[in-house]
Design a protein around this motif. Structure first.
Motif, mmCIF file in Angstrom:
data_model
loop_
_atom_site.group_PDB
_atom_site.id
_atom_site.type_symbol
_atom_site.label_atom_id
_atom_site.label_comp_id
_atom_site.label_asym_id
_atom_site.label_seq_id
_atom_site.Cartn_x
_atom_site.Cartn_y
_atom_site.Cartn_z
ATOM 1 N N LYS A 104 41.367 41.660 38.959
ATOM 2 C CA LYS A 104 40.150 41.253 38.247
ATOM 3 C C LYS A 104 39.511 42.449 37.537
ATOM 4 O O LYS A 104 39.027 42.319 36.421
ATOM 5 C CB LYS A 104 39.145 40.623 39.215
ATOM 6 N N HIS A 105 39.549 43.594 38.195
ATOM 7 C CA HIS A 105 38.977 44.799 37.597
ATOM 8 C C HIS A 105 39.705 45.159 36.293
ATOM 9 O O HIS A 105 39.082 45.517 35.298
ATOM 10 C CB HIS A 105 39.044 45.966 38.591
ATOM 11 N N ILE A 106 41.019 45.040 36.286
ATOM 12 C CA ILE A 106 41.813 45.363 35.093
ATOM 13 C C ILE A 106 41.613 44.306 34.006
ATOM 14 O O ILE A 106 41.367 44.618 32.849
ATOM 15 C CB ILE A 106 43.310 45.487 35.463
ATOM 16 N N ILE A 107 41.728 43.026 34.380
ATOM 17 C CA ILE A 107 41.650 41.936 33.398
ATOM 18 C C ILE A 107 40.249 41.808 32.806
ATOM 19 O O ILE A 107 40.096 41.472 31.633
ATOM 20 C CB ILE A 107 42.125 40.614 34.038
ATOM 21 N N ARG A 108 39.245 42.108 33.587
ATOM 22 C CA ARG A 108 37.852 41.987 33.129
ATOM 23 C C ARG A 108 37.591 42.821 31.872
ATOM 24 O O ARG A 108 36.787 42.456 31.026
ATOM 25 C CB ARG A 108 36.931 42.449 34.263
ATOM 26 N N ASN A 109 38.281 43.938 31.734
ATOM 27 C CA ASN A 109 38.046 44.856 30.621
ATOM 28 C C ASN A 109 38.900 44.565 29.390
ATOM 29 O O ASN A 109 38.895 45.339 28.439
ATOM 30 C CB ASN A 109 38.277 46.293 31.079
ATOM 31 N N LYS A 110 39.635 43.493 29.407
ATOM 32 C CA LYS A 110 40.505 43.134 28.279
ATOM 33 C C LYS A 110 39.876 42.024 27.449
ATOM 34 O O LYS A 110 39.168 41.180 27.968
ATOM 35 C CB LYS A 110 41.871 42.644 28.787
ATOM 36 N N TYR A 111 40.187 42.041 26.169
ATOM 37 C CA TYR A 111 39.762 40.948 25.293
ATOM 38 C C TYR A 111 40.830 39.865 25.375
ATOM 39 O O TYR A 111 42.009 40.117 25.149
ATOM 40 C CB TYR A 111 39.597 41.431 23.846
ATOM 41 N N LEU A 112 40.432 38.652 25.713
ATOM 42 C CA LEU A 112 41.379 37.554 25.907
ATOM 43 C C LEU A 112 41.497 36.745 24.620
ATOM 44 O O LEU A 112 40.603 35.998 24.264
ATOM 45 C CB LEU A 112 40.918 36.670 27.066
ATOM 46 N N TYR A 113 42.620 36.927 23.951
ATOM 47 C CA TYR A 113 42.858 36.260 22.666
ATOM 48 C C TYR A 113 43.094 34.771 22.809
ATOM 49 O O TYR A 113 42.686 33.981 21.984
ATOM 50 C CB TYR A 113 44.066 36.884 21.964
ATOM 51 N N SER A 114 43.809 34.410 23.866
ATOM 52 C CA SER A 114 44.176 33.010 24.050
ATOM 53 C C SER A 114 44.480 32.750 25.525
ATOM 54 O O SER A 114 44.585 33.680 26.327
ATOM 55 C CB SER A 114 45.413 32.664 23.213
ATOM 56 N N GLU A 115 44.659 31.492 25.834
ATOM 57 C CA GLU A 115 45.015 31.117 27.201
ATOM 58 C C GLU A 115 46.394 31.665 27.562
ATOM 59 O O GLU A 115 46.618 32.143 28.672
ATOM 60 C CB GLU A 115 44.988 29.596 27.333
ATOM 61 N N GLN A 116 47.305 31.612 26.607
ATOM 62 C CA GLN A 116 48.662 32.131 26.826
ATOM 63 C C GLN A 116 48.625 33.629 27.111
ATOM 64 O O GLN A 116 49.307 34.126 27.998
ATOM 65 C CB GLN A 116 49.552 31.836 25.598
ATOM 66 N N TYR A 117 47.802 34.349 26.365
ATOM 67 C CA TYR A 117 47.651 35.794 26.571
ATOM 68 C C TYR A 117 47.115 36.061 27.983
ATOM 69 O O TYR A 117 47.593 36.971 28.670
ATOM 70 C CB TYR A 117 46.727 36.397 25.517
ATOM 71 N N LEU A 118 46.153 35.268 28.428
ATOM 72 C CA LEU A 118 45.597 35.433 29.774
ATOM 73 C C LEU A 118 46.676 35.215 30.835
ATOM 74 O O LEU A 118 46.780 35.984 31.787
ATOM 75 C CB LEU A 118 44.433 34.465 30.001
ATOM 76 N N LYS A 119 47.497 34.187 30.647
ATOM 77 C CA LYS A 119 48.579 33.920 31.604
ATOM 78 C C LYS A 119 49.557 35.095 31.667
ATOM 79 O O LYS A 119 49.932 35.552 32.741
ATOM 80 C CB LYS A 119 49.324 32.639 31.224
ATOM 81 N N GLU A 120 49.963 35.590 30.513
ATOM 82 C CA GLU A 120 50.910 36.707 30.465
ATOM 83 C C GLU A 120 50.296 37.974 31.059
ATOM 84 O O GLU A 120 50.950 38.703 31.806
ATOM 85 C CB GLU A 120 51.349 36.960 29.015
ATOM 86 N N LEU A 121 49.045 38.233 30.708
ATOM 87 C CA LEU A 121 48.345 39.409 31.228
ATOM 88 C C LEU A 121 48.197 39.335 32.745
ATOM 89 O O LEU A 121 48.403 40.335 33.446
ATOM 90 C CB LEU A 121 46.967 39.532 30.566
#
Length: 148
Positions: A104-121
């Protein structure tokens, strides 16, 4: 029944409750039947004897009441599984919670372009965190050695 005398309404209600309790449409009754069938199958197939020569499995559980039921304990015993219960209100002891916290700490700082990007990330971050942190190693050293 003598206690209620000629009060047929009360008698009908009591008999109706008893019938509902014993009905196979009753959820509690269905669960009870499933438990009995499961235990009968395990006993009939002599699984307990066959599995005793296998390696013991250690399963870590939180204190959810279902995990502590007599049925689960009996199944674990038959299948040669050791159940380890974490103390109440102690997510800091649960290895997966540590992993989720880091992710969560890592993902929180990313810009989420799409749902697919979130899944891959999420998938990528999961495997990276697992490799880098070896969260489970220190946990195993601390807790499993006390059980084994």
């Amino acid at each position: 029944m003598k206690k209620y005398g000629s009060d047929t309404f009360v008698l009908a209600r009591i008999i109706g409750k008893h019938c509902n309790r014993e009905s196979t449409n009753n959820i509690k009754r269905k669960r009870e039947i499933r438990r009995k069938l499961t235990l009968n199958f395990l006993n009939k197939e002599n699984i307990e004897r066959k599995i005793k020569c296998e390696k013991r499995i250690c399963l870590i559980l939180d204190n959810y009441s279902v995990h502590k039921s007599a049925f689960i304990k009996k199944i674990a015993e038959i299948l040669n599984i050791t159940l380890i219960y974490l103390p109440n209100y102690s997510p800091h002891l649960n290895p997966i919670e540590q992993l989720w916290r880091k992710m969560k700490h890592i993902i929180r700082n990313k810009y989420l372009y799409s749902e697919q990007y979130l899944k891959e990330l999420t998938e990528k971050t999961f495997y990276e965190c697992l490799k880098e942190n070896k969260i489970y190693d220190s946990w195993l050293e601390t807790f499993i050695t006390k059980v084994w």
